[in-house]
Design a protein around this motif. Structure first.
Motif, mmCIF file in Angstrom:
data_model
loop_
_atom_site.group_PDB
_atom_site.id
_atom_site.type_symbol
_atom_site.label_atom_id
_atom_site.label_comp_id
_atom_site.label_asym_id
_atom_site.label_seq_id
_atom_site.Cartn_x
_atom_site.Cartn_y
_atom_site.Cartn_z
ATOM 1 N N LEU A 22 15.622 -1.964 15.341
ATOM 2 C CA LEU A 22 14.575 -1.844 14.901
ATOM 3 C C LEU A 22 13.970 -0.537 15.199
ATOM 4 N N PHE A 23 14.241 -0.004 16.766
ATOM 5 C CA PHE A 23 13.320 0.820 18.076
ATOM 6 C C PHE A 23 14.373 1.742 17.023
ATOM 7 N N ALA A 24 15.365 1.701 17.087
ATOM 8 C CA ALA A 24 16.486 3.651 16.404
ATOM 9 C C ALA A 24 15.896 3.890 15.428
ATOM 10 N N PHE A 25 14.151 3.467 14.526
ATOM 11 C CA PHE A 25 14.403 4.253 13.489
ATOM 12 C C PHE A 25 13.212 4.494 14.157
ATOM 13 N N PRO A 26 12.362 5.707 14.144
ATOM 14 C CA PRO A 26 10.993 6.092 14.273
ATOM 15 C C PRO A 26 9.977 5.726 13.020
ATOM 16 N N ALA A 27 8.597 5.245 13.463
ATOM 17 C CA ALA A 27 8.454 4.313 13.060
ATOM 18 C C ALA A 27 7.891 5.599 11.333
ATOM 19 N N LEU A 28 7.144 6.821 11.669
ATOM 20 C CA LEU A 28 6.857 7.742 10.937
ATOM 21 C C LEU A 28 8.156 7.572 9.598
ATOM 22 N N VAL A 32 2.251 1.791 4.428
ATOM 23 C CA VAL A 32 1.883 0.238 5.300
ATOM 24 C C VAL A 32 2.624 -0.607 5.381
ATOM 25 N N VAL A 33 3.304 -0.949 4.476
ATOM 26 C CA VAL A 33 4.530 -2.220 4.802
ATOM 27 C C VAL A 33 5.484 -1.590 5.266
ATOM 28 N N ALA A 34 6.390 -0.280 5.333
ATOM 29 C CA ALA A 34 7.309 0.757 6.486
ATOM 30 C C ALA A 34 6.990 0.052 7.930
ATOM 31 N N LEU A 35 5.340 0.115 8.301
ATOM 32 C CA LEU A 35 4.685 1.063 9.434
ATOM 33 C C LEU A 35 4.420 -0.828 9.928
ATOM 34 N N ALA A 36 4.396 -1.717 9.253
ATOM 35 C CA ALA A 36 4.295 -3.043 9.865
ATOM 36 C C ALA A 36 5.873 -3.668 10.373
ATOM 37 N N ILE A 37 7.026 -3.127 9.747
ATOM 38 C CA ILE A 37 8.089 -3.780 10.155
ATOM 39 C C ILE A 37 8.558 -2.518 11.614
ATOM 40 N N ALA A 38 8.008 -1.277 11.351
ATOM 41 C CA ALA A 38 8.704 -0.340 12.511
ATOM 42 C C ALA A 38 7.872 -1.139 13.789
ATOM 43 N N TYR A 39 6.513 -1.256 13.375
ATOM 44 C CA TYR A 39 5.997 -1.436 14.727
ATOM 45 C C TYR A 39 6.081 -3.055 15.123
ATOM 46 N N THR A 40 6.930 -3.896 14.524
ATOM 47 C CA THR A 40 6.844 -5.657 14.584
ATOM 48 C C THR A 40 7.498 -5.603 16.087
ATOM 49 N N PRO A 41 8.609 -4.550 16.157
ATOM 50 C CA PRO A 41 9.453 -4.433 17.515
ATOM 51 C C PRO A 41 9.189 -4.471 18.878
ATOM 52 N N TYR A 42 7.997 -3.456 18.867
ATOM 53 C CA TYR A 42 6.756 -3.172 19.450
ATOM 54 C C TYR A 42 6.575 -3.414 20.450
ATOM 55 N N LEU A 43 5.046 -4.684 18.837
ATOM 56 C CA LEU A 43 4.971 -5.447 19.671
ATOM 57 C C LEU A 43 5.656 -7.043 20.514
ATOM 58 N N ALA A 44 7.215 -7.201 19.257
ATOM 59 C CA ALA A 44 7.385 -9.046 19.842
ATOM 60 C C ALA A 44 8.195 -8.618 21.080
ATOM 61 N N ARG A 45 9.235 -7.123 21.658
ATOM 62 C CA ARG A 45 9.234 -6.857 22.832
ATOM 63 C C ARG A 45 7.697 -7.077 24.358
ATOM 64 N N VAL A 46 6.672 -6.657 24.075
ATOM 65 C CA VAL A 46 5.811 -7.026 24.790
ATOM 66 C C VAL A 46 5.106 -8.338 25.360
ATOM 67 N N VAL A 47 5.779 -9.201 24.243
ATOM 68 C CA VAL A 47 4.616 -10.085 24.090
ATOM 69 C C VAL A 47 6.072 -11.418 24.723
ATOM 70 N N ARG A 48 7.254 -11.176 23.922
ATOM 71 C CA ARG A 48 8.502 -11.962 24.420
ATOM 72 C C ARG A 48 8.318 -11.685 25.757
ATOM 73 N N THR A 49 7.776 -11.199 26.773
ATOM 74 C CA THR A 49 8.939 -10.463 28.129
ATOM 75 C C THR A 49 7.021 -12.215 28.874
ATOM 76 N N ALA A 107 2.401 -6.799 11.886
ATOM 77 C CA ALA A 107 3.182 -6.220 13.073
ATOM 78 C C ALA A 107 3.100 -7.502 14.136
ATOM 79 N N THR A 108 1.766 -7.656 13.660
ATOM 80 C CA THR A 108 1.463 -8.811 14.518
ATOM 81 C C THR A 108 1.660 -9.856 15.095
ATOM 82 N N LEU A 109 1.328 -10.956 13.657
ATOM 83 C CA LEU A 109 2.452 -11.526 12.942
ATOM 84 C C LEU A 109 4.020 -12.200 12.843
ATOM 85 N N PHE A 110 4.359 -11.103 12.811
ATOM 86 C CA PHE A 110 6.037 -11.274 12.846
ATOM 87 C C PHE A 110 6.589 -11.571 14.792
ATOM 88 N N GLY A 111 5.952 -10.293 15.207
ATOM 89 C CA GLY A 111 6.259 -10.035 16.346
ATOM 90 C C GLY A 111 5.977 -11.334 17.175
#
Length: 243
Positions: free
Chosen positions: A85-91, A109-126, A56-60
């Protein structure tokens, strides 16, 4: 190195033993040493969240820096994708992945990596957008440096403190999600040792007056999550002070 017994060695005659010198935390209903399973369970319990956070960190981070640097249409496309992606809960995404690809460690693991990517991407983008607007970036661009070099040699190092903080906090959340999936019987399967699975396996013993398996595994989950959350908050505070 530290486990006194094999985590999968069963002994029906030694089932549900209380804590002793030979079994520091007692045994489970199959006679397996709880202490040994707790230690071996740390492998899968920590490996899964580590893979989730790294991916998630790499892609985000890549998406965030690309969005901040290029802006315009690419920024809007990435922003809309992140919103979707934010519309879909990670779990829920992880459970759907298990339903499609089967039980085990890798599907959630793969599913959570995809689901966690937008959370990190939004903070880092700011943070990256703020860094992109500083005068020294324009000076580097006028000096003839390519966008790739500016992003990798200057913007990325300056956003890394925030990336580390968010990744550390995300580790605790990923651990809880993966433990919850294993608790539901959708993740790691017996006889493998994993903390969420141990909490689930110990429920019957808990009702019969032998709570050590569920309590010890649950305690390890709580302590680990709290530790990573505290560390992540300290890193976030330090990154803000450094800026």
């Amino acid at each position: 190195m530290f486990a006194p017994h094999s985590p999968s060695a069963t002994d029906i005659l030694g089932a549900n033993l209380t804590a002793s010198g030979d079994h520091l935390l007692g045994t489970d209903p199959l006679g397996r040493d709880i202490y040994s399973r707790l230690l071996y369970g740390a492998r899968l319990s920590l490996l899964g969240p580590a893979i989730v956070v790294c991916a998630a960190t790499l892609f985000g981070t890549s998406l965030a820096i690309a969005s901040a640097w290029w802006g315009g249409r690419l920024d809007r496309v990435i922003a809309r994708g992140v919103d979707v992606l934010f519309a879909f809960p990670a779990l829920l995404v992880a459970i759907l992945a298990v339903a499609i690809f089967g039980h085990g460690l890798w599907a959630p693991v793969v599913a959570l990596a995809i689901a966690y990517t937008p959370y990190l991407a939004r903070v880092v983008r700011t943070v990256a957008v703020r860094e992109r607007s500083l005068p020294y970036i324009d000076a580097l661009h006028l000096a003839g440096l390519s966008g790739w070099r500016i992003c990798t040699r200057h913007i990325l190092p300056n956003v890394l403190p925030m990336v580390r903080a968010q990744a550390t906090i995300g580790f605790g959340s990923a651990l809880v999600d993966l433990a919850g999936i294993s608790f539901l019987g959708l993740g790691v399967q017996a006889p493998d040792a994993e903390w969420g699975l141990m909490v689930s396996d110990g429920r019957s013993a808990l009702l019969n007056g032998y709570p050590m398996e569920s309590i010890s595994a649950g305690f390890m989950i709580i302590v680990t999550v709290v530790a990573f959350n505290v560390l992540g908050e300290r890193l976030a505070q330090r990154s803000e002070v450094d800026r």
